[in-house]
Write an enzyme that holds these catalytic residues in place. Structure first.
Site, PDB file in Angstrom:
ATOM      1  N   LEU A 197      26.452   5.206 -18.636  1.00 29.93           N
ATOM      2  CA  LEU A 197      27.271   6.248 -19.248  1.00 29.93           C
ATOM      3  C   LEU A 197      26.841   7.563 -18.627  1.00 29.93           C
ATOM      4  O   LEU A 197      25.651   7.792 -18.402  1.00 29.93           O
ATOM      5  CB  LEU A 197      27.070   6.309 -20.766  1.00 29.93           C
ATOM      6  CG  LEU A 197      27.545   5.114 -21.602  1.00 29.93           C
ATOM      7  CD1 LEU A 197      27.182   5.328 -23.069  1.00 29.93           C
ATOM      8  CD2 LEU A 197      29.040   4.893 -21.449  1.00 29.93           C
ATOM      9  N   ASP A 198      27.797   8.437 -18.335  1.00 23.99           N
ATOM     10  CA  ASP A 198      27.458   9.754 -17.816  1.00 23.99           C
ATOM     11  C   ASP A 198      26.534  10.473 -18.793  1.00 23.99           C
ATOM     12  O   ASP A 198      26.539  10.203 -20.003  1.00 23.99           O
ATOM     13  CB  ASP A 198      28.720  10.608 -17.618  1.00 23.99           C
ATOM     14  CG  ASP A 198      29.579  10.131 -16.465  1.00 23.99           C
ATOM     15  OD1 ASP A 198      29.074   9.346 -15.642  1.00 23.99           O
ATOM     16  OD2 ASP A 198      30.745  10.555 -16.388  1.00 23.99           O
ATOM     17  N   ARG A 199      25.799  11.422 -18.269  1.00 22.70           N
ATOM     18  CA  ARG A 199      24.848  12.190 -19.087  1.00 22.70           C
ATOM     19  C   ARG A 199      25.504  12.739 -20.353  1.00 22.70           C
ATOM     20  O   ARG A 199      24.936  12.674 -21.443  1.00 22.70           O
ATOM     21  CB  ARG A 199      24.279  13.338 -18.248  1.00 22.70           C
ATOM     22  CG  ARG A 199      23.351  14.277 -19.013  1.00 22.70           C
ATOM     23  CD  ARG A 199      22.903  15.418 -18.113  1.00 22.70           C
ATOM     24  NE  ARG A 199      22.071  16.376 -18.835  1.00 22.70           N
ATOM     25  CZ  ARG A 199      22.545  17.393 -19.544  1.00 22.70           C
ATOM     26  NH1 ARG A 199      23.850  17.591 -19.625  1.00 22.70           N
ATOM     27  NH2 ARG A 199      21.731  18.216 -20.161  1.00 22.70           N
ATOM     28  N   ARG A 213      37.240  10.013 -16.254  1.00 19.39           N
ATOM     29  CA  ARG A 213      37.408  11.436 -15.972  1.00 19.39           C
ATOM     30  C   ARG A 213      38.351  11.658 -14.795  1.00 19.39           C
ATOM     31  O   ARG A 213      39.252  12.520 -14.851  1.00 19.39           O
ATOM     32  CB  ARG A 213      36.038  12.061 -15.701  1.00 19.39           C
ATOM     33  CG  ARG A 213      35.084  11.931 -16.864  1.00 19.39           C
ATOM     34  CD  ARG A 213      33.642  12.259 -16.486  1.00 19.39           C
ATOM     35  NE  ARG A 213      33.489  13.676 -16.180  1.00 19.39           N
ATOM     36  CZ  ARG A 213      32.355  14.191 -15.716  1.00 19.39           C
ATOM     37  NH1 ARG A 213      31.307  13.409 -15.487  1.00 19.39           N
ATOM     38  NH2 ARG A 213      32.273  15.489 -15.467  1.00 19.39           N
ATOM     39  N   THR A 231      28.334  11.763 -21.805  1.00 17.00           N
ATOM     40  CA  THR A 231      29.132  10.804 -22.567  1.00 17.00           C
ATOM     41  C   THR A 231      28.247  10.129 -23.607  1.00 17.00           C
ATOM     42  O   THR A 231      27.115   9.745 -23.324  1.00 17.00           O
ATOM     43  CB  THR A 231      29.746   9.742 -21.636  1.00 17.00           C
ATOM     44  OG1 THR A 231      30.596  10.383 -20.690  1.00 17.00           O
ATOM     45  CG2 THR A 231      30.557   8.729 -22.418  1.00 17.00           C
TER      46      THR A 231
END
Length: 300
Positions: free
Chosen positions: A134-136, A234, A138
């Protein structure tokens, strides 16, 4: 006879070198990597392979089964919200603004560091094995395997698309049509290495979306990933003209919250040993709820 654990390389990890896959995906330490190399315990198919060799989608990487001798990261005390756990798997509710595991200059304060500490407090020696990223910024469900066998079986589910990840997102502009599938390959950005872009030469990427609520200045979407490319949701939402609220990289920043409004609200998979279907959900974090409340008030 030596026992090997087989890992089927998914499209998500295609292009990584054998060494990068072992270190970043399997979270093997440099010491364990050296031990495997000395024992000829790294094979592509049934033949020994070089650490520099790039992996392809569908490759079978066979690793000599060694007992876990470390966590792969430094244990560090910190908040950890465990949503589900059994003998094979663990699902964490990742907060926003936190990395999944150490990367670049960030060596502490990650979910992996905190999970290693949790295991150390219980007297469990278990390599930290995240199944996805997961992105930072998110938040939401993050799945870990607690042993090599479970990791192999879960990665197979991921490849066969039986492991399902669903997201909720706030977007600046309601998409048209209100529900659909975004099928657009994603590759590296031509001039900005930290970004991704739609590219016919990129990797296949498919996102399904459905509008759950329209507001005067945005919408709440539910999304399901069919693939797992970096920044996939995104990039795809920006591509159709509905960038995530607060996404300064692919849209614009928002006064409603200080990150992109993306939350991994559920994950569905089959228990690696029993085959039982498991669904875990993570509640929306407070900043996401406040943004929804602001959008609702603005729509009255």
């Amino acid at each position: 006879m030596k026992a090997f654990t087989a890992y089927t390389i998914t499209a998500e990890h295609a292009g990584l070198s054998v060494e990068t896959y072992l270190k970043q995906v399997l979270q093997l330490s440099g010491r364990k990597l050296q031990k495997l190399t000395r024992q000829k315990g790294i094979r592509l198919g049934n033949k020994p392979t070089f650490l520099t060799r790039p992996l392809k989608n569908g490759d079978i990487l066979r690793i000599l089964t060694l007992e876990d001798s470390g966590y792969g990261v430094e244990p560090e005390s910190g908040a950890l919200s465990i949503l589900f756990e059994d003998e094979d798997v663990l699902v964490v509710d990742k907060p926003p603004y936190q990395l999944v595991h150490p990367a670049g200059r960030t060596t502490h304060g990650t979910v992996a560091n905190h999970l290693a500490f949790e295991f150390s407090q219980r007297g469990i020696l278990c390599t930290i094995r995240p199944l996805h990223r997961l992105d930072r910024d998110t938040s939401g469900c993050l799945l870990f395997a607690k042993n090599a066998q479970s990791q192999t079986r879960l990665e197979t589910q991921l490849k066969e698309r039986r492991l399902k990840r669903s997201y909720q997102a706030l977007v600046e502009t309601a998409p048209q049509p209100p529900a659909g599938t975004i099928d657009a390959a994603i590759g590296e950005h031509p001039s900005q290495p930290n970004r991704r872009a739609i590219s016919p030469k990129g990797d296949a990427a498919v996102t399904h979306y459905q509008t759950r609520q329209n507001y005067a200045s945005g919408a709440l979407l539910e999304l399901e990933l069919e693939t797992g490319r970096t920044h996939q949701i995104r990039v795809h939402l920006a591509h159709i003209g509905s960038p995530l609220l607060g996404d300064g990289m692919y849209g614009k920043r928002s006064p409603l919250l200080s990150r992109q409004a993306l939350h991994a609200y559920s994950i569905r998979f089959f228990q690696p040993s029993s085959g039982e279907e498991i669904c875990v959900e993570a509640p929306l974090p407070n900043d996401f709820l406040r943004a929804i409340n602001a959008l609702e008030k603005d729509s009255i």
